[in-house]
Motif scaffolding. Structure first.
Motif, PDB file in Angstrom:
ATOM      1  N   ALA A 268     -20.121  32.086  29.385  1.00 47.93           N
ATOM      2  CA  ALA A 268     -18.917  32.439  28.627  1.00 47.93           C
ATOM      3  C   ALA A 268     -17.878  33.135  29.495  1.00 47.93           C
ATOM      4  CB  ALA A 268     -19.301  33.336  27.451  1.00 47.93           C
ATOM      5  N   ASN A 269     -16.645  33.139  28.987  1.00 48.50           N
ATOM      6  CA  ASN A 269     -15.578  33.927  29.600  1.00 48.50           C
ATOM      7  C   ASN A 269     -15.436  35.217  28.796  1.00 48.50           C
ATOM      8  OD1 ASN A 269     -12.480  34.741  29.480  1.00 48.50           O
ATOM      9  ND2 ASN A 269     -12.845  33.763  31.455  1.00 48.50           N
ATOM     10  N   GLY A 270     -15.500  36.358  29.474  1.00 48.88           N
ATOM     11  CA  GLY A 270     -15.492  37.643  28.793  1.00 48.88           C
ATOM     12  C   GLY A 270     -14.241  37.908  27.983  1.00 48.88           C
ATOM     13  N   ILE A 271     -13.098  37.468  28.481  1.00 49.22           N
ATOM     14  CA  ILE A 271     -11.838  37.716  27.782  1.00 49.22           C
ATOM     15  C   ILE A 271     -11.821  36.972  26.453  1.00 49.22           C
ATOM     16  CG2 ILE A 271      -9.333  37.378  27.880  1.00 49.22           C
ATOM     17  CD1 ILE A 271      -9.541  37.769  30.914  1.00 49.22           C
ATOM     18  N   TYR A 272     -12.305  35.714  26.457  1.00 47.97           N
ATOM     19  CA  TYR A 272     -12.354  34.970  25.203  1.00 47.97           C
ATOM     20  C   TYR A 272     -13.380  35.588  24.257  1.00 47.97           C
ATOM     21  CZ  TYR A 272     -12.895  31.254  21.800  1.00 47.97           C
ATOM     22  OH  TYR A 272     -12.961  30.556  20.617  1.00 47.97           O
ATOM     23  N   LYS A 273     -14.500  36.076  24.791  1.00 48.49           N
ATOM     24  CA  LYS A 273     -15.504  36.737  23.953  1.00 48.49           C
ATOM     25  C   LYS A 273     -14.902  37.975  23.286  1.00 48.49           C
ATOM     26  CE  LYS A 273     -19.711  36.213  24.188  1.00 48.49           C
ATOM     27  NZ  LYS A 273     -20.723  35.574  23.340  1.00 48.49           N
ATOM     28  N   PHE A 274     -14.040  38.678  24.028  1.00 48.79           N
ATOM     29  CA  PHE A 274     -13.374  39.857  23.456  1.00 48.79           C
ATOM     30  C   PHE A 274     -12.471  39.428  22.300  1.00 48.79           C
ATOM     31  CE2 PHE A 274      -9.981  42.915  23.027  1.00 48.79           C
ATOM     32  CZ  PHE A 274     -10.625  44.141  23.142  1.00 48.79           C
ATOM     33  N   TYR A 275     -11.736  38.348  22.492  1.00 46.60           N
ATOM     34  CA  TYR A 275     -10.855  37.838  21.436  1.00 46.60           C
ATOM     35  C   TYR A 275     -11.660  37.456  20.192  1.00 46.60           C
ATOM     36  CZ  TYR A 275      -8.137  34.409  18.821  1.00 46.60           C
ATOM     37  OH  TYR A 275      -7.533  33.700  17.804  1.00 46.60           O
ATOM     38  N   VAL A 276     -12.776  36.758  20.397  1.00 51.17           N
ATOM     39  CA  VAL A 276     -13.606  36.347  19.259  1.00 51.17           C
ATOM     40  C   VAL A 276     -14.150  37.571  18.528  1.00 51.17           C
ATOM     41  CG1 VAL A 276     -15.762  35.194  18.609  1.00 51.17           C
ATOM     42  CG2 VAL A 276     -14.216  34.120  20.256  1.00 51.17           C
ATOM     43  N   ALA A 277     -14.572  38.577  19.311  1.00 51.59           N
ATOM     44  CA  ALA A 277     -15.095  39.809  18.701  1.00 51.59           C
ATOM     45  C   ALA A 277     -14.004  40.513  17.905  1.00 51.59           C
ATOM     46  CB  ALA A 277     -15.644  40.734  19.783  1.00 51.59           C
ATOM     47  N   PHE A 278     -12.795  40.522  18.447  1.00 50.71           N
ATOM     48  CA  PHE A 278     -11.674  41.174  17.760  1.00 50.71           C
ATOM     49  C   PHE A 278     -11.370  40.476  16.441  1.00 50.71           C
ATOM     50  CE2 PHE A 278      -7.170  41.841  16.869  1.00 50.71           C
ATOM     51  CZ  PHE A 278      -7.068  43.228  17.004  1.00 50.71           C
ATOM     52  N   MET A 279     -11.445  39.144  16.437  1.00 50.28           N
ATOM     53  CA  MET A 279     -11.128  38.386  15.234  1.00 50.28           C
ATOM     54  C   MET A 279     -12.264  38.425  14.216  1.00 50.28           C
ATOM     55  SD  MET A 279      -8.076  37.517  15.794  1.00 50.28           S
ATOM     56  CE  MET A 279      -7.792  36.465  14.376  1.00 50.28           C
ATOM     57  N   ASN A 280     -13.514  38.397  14.693  1.00 44.28           N
ATOM     58  CA  ASN A 280     -14.650  38.339  13.776  1.00 44.28           C
ATOM     59  C   ASN A 280     -15.161  39.716  13.377  1.00 44.28           C
ATOM     60  OD1 ASN A 280     -14.585  35.573  13.857  1.00 44.28           O
ATOM     61  ND2 ASN A 280     -16.098  35.405  15.470  1.00 44.28           N
ATOM     62  N   SER A 281     -15.044  40.664  14.273  1.00 48.09           N
ATOM     63  CA  SER A 281     -15.349  42.061  13.963  1.00 48.09           C
ATOM     64  C   SER A 281     -16.749  42.267  13.405  1.00 48.09           C
ATOM     65  CB  SER A 281     -14.310  42.602  12.971  1.00 48.09           C
ATOM     66  OG  SER A 281     -13.014  42.404  13.447  1.00 48.09           O
ATOM     67  N   GLU A 282     -17.759  41.660  14.007  1.00 52.62           N
ATOM     68  CA  GLU A 282     -19.123  41.835  13.531  1.00 52.62           C
ATOM     69  C   GLU A 282     -20.062  42.120  14.700  1.00 52.62           C
ATOM     70  OE1 GLU A 282     -20.654  38.907  10.827  1.00 52.62           O
ATOM     71  OE2 GLU A 282     -18.654  38.439  10.056  1.00 52.62           O
ATOM     72  N   LEU A 283     -21.104  42.893  14.415  1.00 49.54           N
ATOM     73  CA  LEU A 283     -22.203  43.116  15.346  1.00 49.54           C
ATOM     74  C   LEU A 283     -23.484  42.655  14.653  1.00 49.54           C
ATOM     75  CD1 LEU A 283     -21.732  46.680  16.906  1.00 49.54           C
ATOM     76  CD2 LEU A 283     -21.753  44.521  18.123  1.00 49.54           C
ATOM     77  N   GLU A 284     -24.271  41.851  15.330  1.00 46.91           N
ATOM     78  CA  GLU A 284     -25.539  41.415  14.748  1.00 46.91           C
ATOM     79  C   GLU A 284     -26.514  42.576  14.769  1.00 46.91           C
ATOM     80  OE1 GLU A 284     -27.168  37.677  16.038  1.00 46.91           O
ATOM     81  OE2 GLU A 284     -25.207  37.043  16.777  1.00 46.91           O
TER      82      GLU A 284
END
Length: 697
Positions: A268-284
């Protein structure tokens, strides 16, 4: 096209970005925390797919670089174009400096930041316009600064990803997003945990070195700027590449489907992972928190809630009395910390009406908010659940058709409204409440004549209460009982409100003024409500959504979670101080108990007057999940950490025992395993039920 030649800054920065990310993947691959072996096919996939992802992410992320490069020009300084542009910039600067812009309305440092930025742009443009001899020198200096910033972002991101992996063994997730929210805490942690001066010095030197070589290699581009026609052609090419990258990046992310989690993370690319985390806002929960087998977790929950059976939260609530179908008005007050009220030791007398109303009410003097954001408070009184890891359910995509307080009222034949003085689109409130059966009354519902004062957050509380009275008058004429949830806005920065209402000017933009006006507006609401025919048949529930501040010496400073809460209904509910420890999620189930409702419940919140109630409270940030019980605070955190603190009261003078809210939190060397299990059980089971949609209607 100069933009795609080897002397282009775009190409040079792209090459740097790719090299840095390849090195980062190699370092993370051999990091001790990466406890996995990789087949040759997995390594090929990590670096090939990873490289393509990096190219696509850079294509999108370089948009600001392209804007800068496209505006590099000599022709814009020609007469009369240069003078027109300079005059326009001066006019904008004067407007922002002396005019009443939306930035002034919001307050804070936004106006100052805008003024500084526009001043610098105007000054630099003026220098290059009026000093053409030094234009190339000035442009070169600015070019150095621009390239330095882009290189710094690339290098600093790689360093940040390394330290994040070092702590969590994954790319960016919602914890990284959380770090942006708790900036002061994070900076303090970095200062204490790492050799900051050598680290930042090293980053600065590496960035400066890369910047020097890139500028040196790309000077031909700077000295031979493309023509306007060339810029139009290259802009069209870049737009196509930009759109293509936007569409392809999510498809690349879907290729992260290996059984080896480390393969997926490294690819994965970390910057895109950050974007996805920002949009989804969930922790498993299962991935980041200490857990137990699900059967064991639900067995613990069943001991705490005897009415629950199997892996669910479903229980039957029966009353031994006849149901009372009174109207209910729930008012959640923005940022009303207990410390603002006189009973808790405040000597400024900024809540005179609330102080008086509380003494005429059933007052819950030992109640804790679950979190420190409005969406957390709304989630607590609506869904009556322990706070979820990462973002509130309110802001998640799966936030509809939940078992809610509104659903219980609708089953009893009530009309159900959510009333908010601002735009309910904010914080996803409209999506959440609308998706759970509430009718929405927000600023969009107001006629111009109904608005006497508004700021960036919405209409003032008085206007909201006036509107609420009108709505409730209409509802009462229908013959059906009503439930209206009102969320206030005035006690929020910029703390502006109508002049002449209280003895603190709204122009001062002070927190005390915001609190006192909020109190004043509530008094006016009750004056109007008392004159309405439905008043004597109405129960009023008043509490804060959260405290005004959440910072403290510990992860979860309890004085920053204690909030005022009371139920007011003269002739129906007798005034009383109820000092049993309870949570924000218990308030509405307790109200249902007072109304003697029979219903099927999926709430974790309980009626605190029930014989089965076991005193406890939930408090949390986005990642630290806490349980208060038996004078112990248990906190579970990511990376499967568990901490416990023994609680002892720090007595405030001239404050009654039931209003003492300051605690010393002393770390416990030996954990109480029974409380650890209860904490895990509460949060694990609620996360499981949410994930599997077992808390839906």
């Amino acid at each position: 096209m100069n933009y795609f030649k080897k002397t282009s800054p775009f190409i040079n920065l792209l090459v740097l970005f790719l090299i840095v990310n390849v090195i980062l993947r190699i370092v993370l691959l051999f990091h001790p925390i990466t406890q996995s072996s990789f087949a040759i096919t997995e390594i090929i996939k990590i670096f090939s797919f990873g490289l393509l992802s990096d190219v696509l992410v850079f294509m999108v992320g370089s948009a600001f670089l392209w804007l800068y490069l496209l505006f590099l020009s000599d022709s814009k300084y020609d007469k009369p174009t240069g003078y027109i542009i300079f005059g326009s910039m001066l006019a904008l600067l004067l407007y922002v400096t002396f005019g009443n812009t939306i930035l002034n309305e919001y307050g804070g440092s936004a106006p100052e930041v805008a003024i500084i930025f526009i001043s610098l742009k105007t000054m630099l443009f003026g220098l290059m316009l009026f000093l053409p001899t030094y234009r190339k020198t000035i442009r070169l200096v600015l070019y150095y600064i621009t390239i330095f910033i882009f290189v710094l972002v690339i290098v600093q991101n790689a360093i940040s990803e390394f330290f994040f992996w070092n702590e969590f063994g994954v790319r960016y997730n919602f914890i990284a997003v959380d770090y942006l929210v708790y900036t002061n805490t994070v900076i303090g942690n970095i200062m204490e945990s790492y050799p900051v001066i050598p680290l930042f010095t090293g980053v600065g030197l590496i960035t400066g070195l890369f910047t020097y070589f890139i500028v040196l290699h790309t000077k031909p581009f700077l000295n031979n700027l493309p023509s306007f026609n060339d810029k139009l052609k290259v802009l069209g090419t870049y737009v196509v590449l930009f759109v293509l990258a936007l569409l392809t990046i999510p498809l690349m992310a879907k290729q992260e489907k290996s059984d080896n989690i480390f393969t997926n993370e490294l690819q994965a690319n970390g910057i895109y992972k950050f974007y996805v985390a920002f949009m989804n806002s969930e922790l498993e929960f299962d991935k980041f928190y200490k857990t137990m087998p699900n059967d064991e977790a639900f067995a613990v929950l069943q001991k705490l809630h005897p009415g629950i059976s199997a892996q669910s939260a479903l229980q039957t609530i029966n009353s031994d009395s006849t149901e009372v179908r009174k109207n209910v008005v729930l008012i959640t007050i923005e940022s009303l910390s207990e410390e603002f009220m006189t009973a808790y030791g405040n000597e400024k007398k900024i809540t005179p009406f609330l102080d008086s109303l509380a003494e005429q009410s059933l007052q819950f003097t030992n109640l804790y908010a679950v979190g420190n954001r409005t969406v957390r408070g709304l989630e607590a009184v609506t869904l009556c659940l322990p706070p979820s890891a990462a973002e509130s359910v309110v802001k998640r995509t799966d936030n509809k058709n939940k078992f809610s307080t509104g659903h219980v009222f609708k089953q009893k034949g009530y009309t159900v409204n959510y009333m908010y003085g601002g735009d309910a689109f904010f914080d996803n409130m409209q999506d959440f409440f609308g998706g759970n059966g509430y009718a929405i009354v927000d600023k969009k519902s107001f006629l111009p004549i109904e608005i006497t004062f508004a700021n960036i957050w919405g209409v003032c509380d008085e206007d909201m209460y006036n509107k609420a009275i009108k709505v409730m008058n209409t509802e009462s004429s229908s013959g059906k009982p009503f439930f209206n949830h009102i969320m206030t806005v005035s006690n929020h920065r910029p703390f502006t409100y109508p002049e002449g209402k209280i003895d603190i000017s709204g122009k001062s933009k002070s927190r005390d003024g915001g609190v006192k006006y909020t109190d004043y507006a509530l008094k006016q609401f009750f004056k109007m409500a008392a004159q309405q025919p439905w008043f004597k048949n109405t129960v009023f529930v008043i509490l804060a959504d959260h405290c005004a501040s959440s910072s403290g010496k510990t992860e979860l400073p309890l004085d920053k979670y204690r909030i005022p809460a009371f139920i007011y209904s003269p002739g129906f509910i007798a005034p009383k101080h109820h000092n049993t420890l309870m949570s924000q999620i218990d308030l509405m189930p307790t109200l249902f108990g007072l109304l003697h409702f029979d219903y099927q419940s999926k709430f974790y919140g309980q009626d605190v007057f029930s014989s089965q109630y076991q005193p406890r409270a939930f408090v949390a940030t986005y990642q630290d999940l806490g349980l208060i019980k038996d004078n112990v605070l248990t906190i579970i955190s990511p990376v499967k950490q568990v901490k416990q603190f023994a609680l002892s009261v720090e007595t405030k003078p001239n404050v009654k025992p039931e209003f003492q809210s300051d605690y010393e939190e002393q770390p416990m060397p030996t954990l109480r395993e029974d409380l650890v299990k209860e904490t895990i059980a509460y949060y694990q089971t609620s996360a499981y039920l949410l994930k599997h949609k077992k808390l839906n209607q």
